[in-house]
Design a protein around this motif. Structure first.
Motif, short mmCIF file in Angstrom:
data_model
loop_
_atom_site.label_atom_id
_atom_site.label_comp_id
_atom_site.label_asym_id
_atom_site.label_seq_id
_atom_site.Cartn_x
_atom_site.Cartn_y
_atom_site.Cartn_z
N LEU A 29 0.83 -1.20 0.00
CA LEU A 29 0.00 0.00 0.00
C LEU A 29 0.87 1.25 0.00
O LEU A 29 0.60 2.21 -0.73
N ALA A 30 1.92 1.25 0.83
CA ALA A 30 2.75 2.44 0.95
C ALA A 30 3.48 2.74 -0.37
O ALA A 30 3.36 3.84 -0.93
N LEU A 31 4.22 1.75 -0.87
CA LEU A 31 4.97 1.99 -2.11
C LEU A 31 4.03 2.09 -3.30
O LEU A 31 4.28 2.85 -4.25
N GLY A 32 2.92 1.32 -3.28
CA GLY A 32 1.94 1.41 -4.36
C GLY A 32 1.31 2.79 -4.44
O GLY A 32 1.05 3.30 -5.54
N ALA A 33 1.10 3.42 -3.29
CA ALA A 33 0.52 4.76 -3.27
C ALA A 33 1.45 5.75 -3.98
O ALA A 33 0.99 6.62 -4.73
N VAL A 34 2.74 5.59 -3.75
CA VAL A 34 3.70 6.49 -4.40
C VAL A 34 3.82 6.14 -5.88
O VAL A 34 3.74 7.01 -6.76
N SER A 35 4.00 4.85 -6.14
CA SER A 35 4.21 4.40 -7.51
C SER A 35 3.00 4.73 -8.39
O SER A 35 3.14 5.07 -9.56
N GLY A 36 1.79 4.64 -7.80
CA GLY A 36 0.57 4.95 -8.55
C GLY A 36 0.62 6.34 -9.17
O GLY A 36 0.14 6.55 -10.28
N ALA A 37 1.22 7.28 -8.45
CA ALA A 37 1.31 8.65 -8.95
C ALA A 37 2.16 8.71 -10.21
O ALA A 37 1.79 9.35 -11.20
N TYR A 38 3.29 8.00 -10.20
CA TYR A 38 4.17 8.00 -11.37
C TYR A 38 3.54 7.22 -12.52
O TYR A 38 3.57 7.64 -13.68
N VAL A 39 2.95 6.05 -12.18
CA VAL A 39 2.33 5.21 -13.21
C VAL A 39 1.20 5.98 -13.90
O VAL A 39 1.03 5.91 -15.11
N ALA A 40 0.43 6.74 -13.11
CA ALA A 40 -0.69 7.51 -13.66
C ALA A 40 -0.20 8.44 -14.76
O ALA A 40 -0.79 8.51 -15.85
#
Lengths: 279, 256
Positions: free
Chosen positions: A148-159
């Motif tokens: 959840l923590a890294l996914g939350a950050v990575s989601g921003a870049y992936v978006a």
């Protein structure tokens, strides 16, 4: 001007210069000489005995080796879990950014700006301590927490990556699909996303490599030994006496063994997806 | 599939279209009957493509009404996807799907929109590919074909939906000169088979030989319209005459 003879052209008649080809050749030779000199100086001045002792210590390596498979597995599991969260979240955010509903666009933009702007370590700490306190939730598994923590950050870049990829598909493709009567949803699924996928593949691999390295931040959550990933194992070994930096070297090599194949995987996917045709 | 409609295929009344401040179409009235081939000519920027794109709502008209096959597409609640299945469109840049084979280009919408089985969709697609002379390239990728072949596939793709009306938006303008003929030949066959067609084109010979009616669009209005022999052979309007001089005799342009 009458009878301009070749001698009358000073630019050509002047002192014989070195030809551009000869000059490039000379320049290349000088660069090789400098490189070789640097290598010789380093090789002569380095204390090979101590380097062997401190960086490639056999005993220290034997101490850490049993922990490596488990740690590697943990690193990979954390990476894939975080990537799964990041990709789902990123897809959602990208669609929000492209939505015709203004509120979605504003929310997605705010999210991306926020999570791109703060260090991932802060987010990991937040999921470790702040969020459990604020919402009275307890995360039972470290995997879920780090995902959840890294996914939350990575989601921003992936978006951002996905949005750019979707927008890079030519407008004519959408017009062709729509003029055949396909709905906007079917157009997105059948025409836009398959073409966007190829465009975003290299940046997404990049994102995965970054995630793989960011899994080292899991130490901030406080771990049991079974949950150690590569960096944590390396750091623990470091604090034990002897062997110097051997554990760090070993860990670094394992990271490279994981990341370098990812690049070849991307190239392979790029080659094999999309229709090539025959005859 | 498409039921023949008793009324006109396309009926446009008082059509206006603006892009921001710029008014591209300024009051167009046009009726296209079943089986008619209407060629639209005019200088670039005269609004030809915009007019065509308003008919299947790739551009949203600013004012006026358009009826296609009896359905008012300018009604805000129109099911435009349904109307579009009956209106084929061919683009200047072909716009084939590069990630799909030639055959799949022709079957995708049939299966997605008309819910035809794979076998039926492929049979229809092959029939139409044969029609444009490209049945042997069914398994090729679009990128492996020449421009003329790609445009013929685009026509087959549109025909696979069994349209009642075909819109052609400068179908040969992006082609090398020697490839124009094969595309025009397919279009001529289509016209002879009775397809209702609206063709934006710079091919005056095609307009003259195949068109039932030629429309000269100038600055967003229909300046002149009539049988090809009249509009192209003996234009009444001075601006039509000037345009035709520029197109037919491009090396003798009066620079003013």
């Amino acid at each position: 001007m009458t009878a301009a003879r070749p001698e009358a052209r000073p630019a050509l008649a002047g002192r014989a210069r070195m030809s551009p080809r000869r000059r490039a050749q000379l320049s290349r030779r000088i660069q090789y000489v400098v490189l070789v000199a640097v290598v010789i100086v380093l090789a002569v001045t380095a204390d090979w005995g101590r380097i062997g002792e401190a960086f490639f210590n056999k005993v220290a390596f034997q101490n850490i080796a049993p922990d490596l498979p488990g740690a590697t597995l943990n690193t990979v599991v954390y990476t894939f879990a975080a990537f799964a969260v990041g990709l789902s979240l990123g897809t959602l955010l990208a669609l929000m950014k492209l939505s015709s509903v203004r509120v979605w666009r504003i929310l997605a933009t705010g999210y991306v700006e926020f999570f791109r702007g703060i260090p991932a370590l802060l987010v990991v700490l937040a999921f470790g301590y702040a969020i459990p306190t604020a919402f009275e939730v307890r995360f039972d598994s470290v995997i879920l927490q780090i995902a959840l923590a890294l996914g939350a950050v990575s989601g921003a870049y992936v978006a951002e990556t996905l949005r750019a990829g979707i927008q890079a598909v030519p407008k004519g493709q959408i017009e062709a699909a729509r003029s055949l009567g396909m709905s906007s949803g079917a157009t997105l699924r059948r025409v836009v996303i398959p073409q966007a996928f190829r465009i975003v593949l290299p940046p997404l691999t990049n994102e995965m490599v970054l995630l793989l390295k960011d899994t080292s931040l899991v130490f901030a959550l406080g771990l049991g030994t079974a949950e150690f990933e590569l960096t944590k194992v390396g750091r623990s070994a470091l604090s034990q006496a002897g062997g110097g930096l051997t554990s760090i070297i070993a860990i670094g090599l394992v990271y490279l063994l994981l990341t370098i194949p990812l690049s070849s995987l991307t190239r392979w996917l790029e080659r094999t997806t999309g229709y090539k045709g025959h005859a | 599939m498409s039921t023949p409609t008793p009324g006109p295929v396309v009926e446009i009344a008082g059509l206006h279209k603006s892009f921001g401040e710029r008014e591209v179409l300024r009051g167009i009235d046009l009726t296209v009957r079943q089986g008619e081939v209407v060629c639209i000519i005019g200088a670039s920027g005269s609004g030809k493509s915009t007019l065509l794109r308003c008919i299947n709502l790739l551009e949203q008209p600013t004012a006026g009404t358009i009826h296609v096959l009896g359905t008012e597409v300018t009604d805000p609640d129109v099911d435009i996807d349904r109307v579009r299945t009956h209106v084929g469109m061919v683009f200047q840049q072909f716009n084939l799907f590069p990630h799909r084979s030639v055959l799949e280009n022709c079957t995708l919408a049939q299966r997605q929109v008309l819910h035809r089985s794979t076998a039926e969709a492929e049979a229809v697609a092959m029939k139409n590919l044969e029609h444009v002379g490209l049945a042997d390239r069914a398994n090729s990728a679009p990128g492996q074909l020449s421009g003329g072949q790609q445009q013929r596939v685009a026509i087959a793709r549109a025909l696979s939906m069994d349209p009642a009306l075909m819109l052609f938006d400068e179908p040969t303008s992006a082609l090398d000169p020697e490839l124009v003929g094969e595309v025009l030949a397919v279009m001529r066959t289509l016209a002879e088979e009775g397809m209702t067609m609206l063709v934006v084109t710079h091919e005056m010979i095609f307009a003259r030989e195949v068109g039932d009616r030629v429309i000269f669009l100038d600055d967003g209005v229909i300046l002149e319209e009539g049988p090809p022999d009249q509009v192209l052979g003996a234009p009444r309007e001075e601006r039509t005459q000037a345009f035709l001089r520029r197109v037919l005799d491009p090396t003798h342009i009066d620079p003013t």
